[in-house]
Scaffold this motif. Structure first.
Motif, PDB file in Angstrom:
ATOM      1  N   GLY A 106      13.086  13.411  -2.047  1.00  0.00           N
ATOM      2  CA  GLY A 106      12.328  12.206  -2.733  1.00  0.00           C
ATOM      3  C   GLY A 106      11.336  13.481  -3.686  1.00  0.00           C
ATOM      4  N   HIS A 107      10.312  14.667  -3.421  1.00  0.00           N
ATOM      5  CA  HIS A 107       9.185  14.702  -3.744  1.00  0.00           C
ATOM      6  C   HIS A 107      10.058  16.643  -4.049  1.00  0.00           C
ATOM      7  N   ARG A 108       8.961  16.760  -5.491  1.00  0.00           N
ATOM      8  CA  ARG A 108       9.021  18.352  -5.595  1.00  0.00           C
ATOM      9  C   ARG A 108       7.824  19.103  -5.010  1.00  0.00           C
ATOM     10  N   GLU A 109       6.918  18.445  -4.419  1.00  0.00           N
ATOM     11  CA  GLU A 109       6.011  19.303  -3.279  1.00  0.00           C
ATOM     12  C   GLU A 109       6.928  19.807  -2.161  1.00  0.00           C
ATOM     13  N   ARG A 110       6.653  20.681  -2.582  1.00  0.00           N
ATOM     14  CA  ARG A 110       7.323  21.799  -0.947  1.00  0.00           C
ATOM     15  C   ARG A 110       5.895  21.875   0.328  1.00  0.00           C
ATOM     16  N   LEU A 111       6.880  21.747   1.211  1.00  0.00           N
ATOM     17  CA  LEU A 111       6.089  22.188   2.852  1.00  0.00           C
ATOM     18  C   LEU A 111       6.242  22.748   3.628  1.00  0.00           C
ATOM     19  N   ALA A 112       4.912  23.104   4.781  1.00  0.00           N
ATOM     20  CA  ALA A 112       5.720  24.187   6.214  1.00  0.00           C
ATOM     21  C   ALA A 112       6.930  23.880   6.576  1.00  0.00           C
ATOM     22  N   LEU A 113       7.929  24.364   7.179  1.00  0.00           N
ATOM     23  CA  LEU A 113       8.962  24.185   7.663  1.00  0.00           C
ATOM     24  C   LEU A 113       8.363  22.301   8.543  1.00  0.00           C
ATOM     25  N   ARG A 114       7.300  22.911   9.391  1.00  0.00           N
ATOM     26  CA  ARG A 114       7.336  21.435  10.502  1.00  0.00           C
ATOM     27  C   ARG A 114       6.886  20.468   9.747  1.00  0.00           C
ATOM     28  N   ASP A 115       5.511  21.085   8.735  1.00  0.00           N
ATOM     29  CA  ASP A 115       5.402  19.260   8.112  1.00  0.00           C
ATOM     30  C   ASP A 115       6.076  18.849   7.368  1.00  0.00           C
ATOM     31  N   ALA A 116       7.525  19.807   6.928  1.00  0.00           N
ATOM     32  CA  ALA A 116       8.457  18.447   6.306  1.00  0.00           C
ATOM     33  C   ALA A 116       9.382  18.161   6.951  1.00  0.00           C
ATOM     34  N   MET A 117       9.569  18.418   8.278  1.00  0.00           N
ATOM     35  CA  MET A 117       9.961  17.789   9.220  1.00  0.00           C
ATOM     36  C   MET A 117       9.190  16.360   9.468  1.00  0.00           C
ATOM     37  N   LEU A 118       7.529  16.868   9.690  1.00  0.00           N
ATOM     38  CA  LEU A 118       7.512  15.119  10.161  1.00  0.00           C
ATOM     39  C   LEU A 118       7.159  14.215   8.929  1.00  0.00           C
ATOM     40  N   LEU A 119       7.063  14.654   7.832  1.00  0.00           N
ATOM     41  CA  LEU A 119       6.992  14.182   6.622  1.00  0.00           C
ATOM     42  C   LEU A 119       8.748  13.282   6.748  1.00  0.00           C
ATOM     43  N   ASN A 120       9.520  13.611   6.679  1.00  0.00           N
ATOM     44  CA  ASN A 120      10.830  13.582   6.241  1.00  0.00           C
ATOM     45  C   ASN A 120      10.954  12.575   7.473  1.00  0.00           C
ATOM     46  N   GLY A 121      11.459  12.973   8.236  1.00  0.00           N
ATOM     47  CA  GLY A 121      10.951  11.584   9.682  1.00  0.00           C
ATOM     48  C   GLY A 121       9.895  10.470   9.283  1.00  0.00           C
ATOM     49  N   LEU A 122       8.735  10.429   9.363  1.00  0.00           N
ATOM     50  CA  LEU A 122       8.014   9.201   9.277  1.00  0.00           C
ATOM     51  C   LEU A 122       8.766   8.893   7.598  1.00  0.00           C
ATOM     52  N   LEU A 123       9.137   8.968   6.561  1.00  0.00           N
ATOM     53  CA  LEU A 123       9.912   8.435   5.203  1.00  0.00           C
ATOM     54  C   LEU A 123      11.024   7.473   5.847  1.00  0.00           C
ATOM     55  N   ILE A 124      11.391   7.712   6.671  1.00  0.00           N
ATOM     56  CA  ILE A 124      12.948   7.245   7.438  1.00  0.00           C
ATOM     57  C   ILE A 124      13.097   6.252   8.147  1.00  0.00           C
ATOM     58  N   HIS A 125      11.626   6.550   9.085  1.00  0.00           N
ATOM     59  CA  HIS A 125      11.357   4.983   9.852  1.00  0.00           C
ATOM     60  C   HIS A 125      10.465   4.912   9.906  1.00  0.00           C
ATOM     61  N   SER A 126       9.484   4.475   8.552  1.00  0.00           N
ATOM     62  CA  SER A 126       8.402   3.634   8.514  1.00  0.00           C
ATOM     63  C   SER A 126       8.529   2.599   8.136  1.00  0.00           C
ATOM     64  N   LEU A 127       9.411   2.088   7.575  1.00  0.00           N
ATOM     65  CA  LEU A 127      10.155   0.710   6.724  1.00  0.00           C
ATOM     66  C   LEU A 127      11.179  -0.584   8.087  1.00  0.00           C
ATOM     67  N   ASP A 128      11.331   0.905   8.772  1.00  0.00           N
ATOM     68  CA  ASP A 128      11.378   0.215  10.125  1.00  0.00           C
ATOM     69  C   ASP A 128      13.518  -0.316   9.827  1.00  0.00           C
ATOM     70  N   PHE A 129      13.863  -0.055   9.284  1.00  0.00           N
ATOM     71  CA  PHE A 129      15.422   0.315   8.166  1.00  0.00           C
ATOM     72  C   PHE A 129      15.999   0.434   9.076  1.00  0.00           C
ATOM     73  N   ASP A 130      15.807   1.821   9.723  1.00  0.00           N
ATOM     74  CA  ASP A 130      16.746   2.775  10.147  1.00  0.00           C
ATOM     75  C   ASP A 130      17.177   2.503  10.993  1.00  0.00           C
ATOM     76  N   ASP A 131      18.602   3.383  11.752  1.00  0.00           N
ATOM     77  CA  ASP A 131      20.058   3.006  12.263  1.00  0.00           C
ATOM     78  C   ASP A 131      19.036   3.204  14.176  1.00  0.00           C
ATOM     79  N   THR A 132      19.702   2.785  15.049  1.00  0.00           N
ATOM     80  CA  THR A 132      18.894   2.321  16.758  1.00  0.00           C
ATOM     81  C   THR A 132      20.475   2.304  17.180  1.00  0.00           C
TER      82      THR A 132
END
Length: 469
Positions: free
Chosen positions: A77-103
């Motif tokens: 959802g962003h135009r900004e790009r990041l270093a590989l591992r930083d993007a992974m960290l943020l993508n994981g946060l975006l998915i999990h932050s609402l605690d609405f993801d699968d378990t």
């Protein structure tokens, strides 16, 4: 499972068995319905990331990652790009932050929130096919859920967040797959990952943001471990069953011994994705049955707050420290995260509003005087008939001021493997969440790209996700 896999899985250690399985697995060996479910799990998580884009913890994390540097990796959802591992960290946060993801119920682990960022961002960098991305994701899901399940809920008991602990191993093997590591290197990747497994439950005390980092950090750590192994770095040979391995070290205070056989039982024959639960409401899975029970009572009786003397909620005993205690915090949640882990708040909302949605996590909802007053009259007790951890059971008993006893029990939580959301339900949920961040037209493009993932390059999906802002 074919005979080649049967021979390979005779290896002695868990890490050897998992390395053999993930290194040699082919996508056409995975049943078609499992592949389709996997893509729908991805879709669900990507939809959640769009609902999170503008929330404070997301913008804060983006700013921090940008300060650390830039790169070419896509952030959902962003135009900004990041270093590989930083993007992974943020993508994981975006998915999990609402605690609405699968378990995954037995593993008590949010597996897609780590598996998808790891597989997606590494596949993008490696210019892999969408089919390769899907296969790496499947490898991570199988391994992370099994490693979590073998602990038999013990990680939670010891104060650890299983998503952070177990997912690093699945991600190490997903990365190993995309980096084309051989069995020996994949085994070393798991051994290295042992030193990176982390994640605690201290956030429960004050609603801190740290839990949101755990899935992305697991993706980062797993990728780091696999890359080290690619270049010849040596890891411990028994990271799971060793003297100071994962289970011996992290389960010292657990009342139940782990079942290490669960980590490899039925590899290639049974698929753990079939046991991954989808969330119908944006809260900890442990609260779902109680929430639905409260909503059922609202629909049947429409009892007003003034008519209710007290409410008793029966939940699995193992979940009480997570969603019922400390009582004072749970009855007066200070923020949205507190609310998502609060049986009193969620049940009170269900009884009075007949729902629990993302809107009920807004500041105005959290301070609603009527809901707060009722939450203060909600208590809990252990459910004597629970089938936890297979099901996250819940029963709500309302005692009215005129002497009535109104009760409703949910023996199988909605969205669980035994009462699953359909793929169509998942698509509907995706649109509800994605359209909080993008238009319907953009959401449709994203949906099409995800569900056709295995027929296009990984970068084609990245282009759709990056452009949709």
């Amino acid at each position: 499972m074919n005979s080649r896999h049967s021979i390979q899985l005779q290896a002695q250690t868990i890490s050897q068995r998992l390395a053999a399985f993930t290194t040699h697995l082919k996508l056409d060996e995975v049943p078609q319905d499992v592949r389709e479910r996997a893509k729908h799990l991805m879709l669900d998580s990507i939809g959640l990331s769009y609902a999170t884009l503008k929330l404070p913890y997301a913008t804060s994390t983006l700013a921090a990652m940008q300060e650390l540097g830039t790169g070419e990796a896509t952030v959902f959802g962003h135009r900004e790009r990041l270093a590989l591992r930083d993007a992974m960290l943020l993508n994981g946060l975006l998915i999990h932050s609402l605690d609405f993801d699968d378990t995954h119920a037995r593993g008590v682990i949010h597996s897609t929130a780590s598996a998808l960022p790891c597989a997606f961002n590494l596949a993008e960098r490696e210019d892999a096919s969408g089919a390769d991305l899907l296969l790496a994701y499947l490898c991570a899901m199988e391994v992370s859920t099994r490693i979590g399940a073998a602990a038999k809920s013990g990680f939670h008991h010891a104060g650890f967040h299983p998503t952070g602990l177990a997912a690093v191993f699945g991600c190490s093997l997903a990365a190993a797959r995309l980096l084309d590591l051989n069995e020996e290197a994949a085994r070393h990747a798991q051994g290295i990952a042992l030193s990176m497994a982390s994640g605690n439950l201290e956030f429960l005390q004050d609603g801190a943001w740290t839990k949101r980092l755990h899935p992305g950090w697991a993706a980062v750590a797993g990728t780091t471990a696999a890359t080290l192994a690619k270049h010849g770095y040596i890891g411990p040979g028994a990271p799971y069953e060793g003297r100071f391995g994962l289970y011996a070290l992290y389960l010292k205070t657990s009342p139940d011994a782990p079942d290490l056989a669960l980590a490899t039982h039925g590899l290639g024959e049974t698929w753990e994705i079939d046991d991954v639960s989808l969330k119908p409401i944006p809260a900890c899975h442990f609260t779902h049955a109680s929430s639905d029970a409260a909503v059922a009572l609202y629909r049947e009786h429409r009892v007003s707050a003034d008519e209710i003397e007290r409410v008793v909620v029966r939940v699995p005993e193992a979940t009480i420290p997570i969603v019922c205690e400390p009582v004072a915090n749970k009855q007066k949640p200070a923020n949205s995260y507190d609310a998502q882990f609060s049986i009193p708040y969620i049940v009170a909302t269900g009884l009075l509003r007949g729902r629990f949605t993302l809107d009920d996590l807004d500041p105005a909802a959290l301070t609603d005087k009527e809901v707060r007053a009722l939450a203060a009259r909600v208590t809990h007790e252990a459910d004597p008939d629970t089938t936890f951890p297979r099901h996250y059971t819940g029963e709500v008993i309302v005692y009215t001021r005129d002497g009535q006893r109104l009760a409703h029990r949910e023996a199988i939580n909605r969205g669980s493997a035994d009462r699953p959301l359909s793929n169509d339900d998942i698509v509907a949920k995706f649109y509800d969440n994605a359209q909080r961040g993008v238009s319907r037209e953009e959401a449709e493009r994203i949906c099409e790209a995800v569900l056709s993932l295995d027929r296009q390059p990984a970068r084609a999906l990245a282009n759709v996700l990056r452009a949709s802002q």
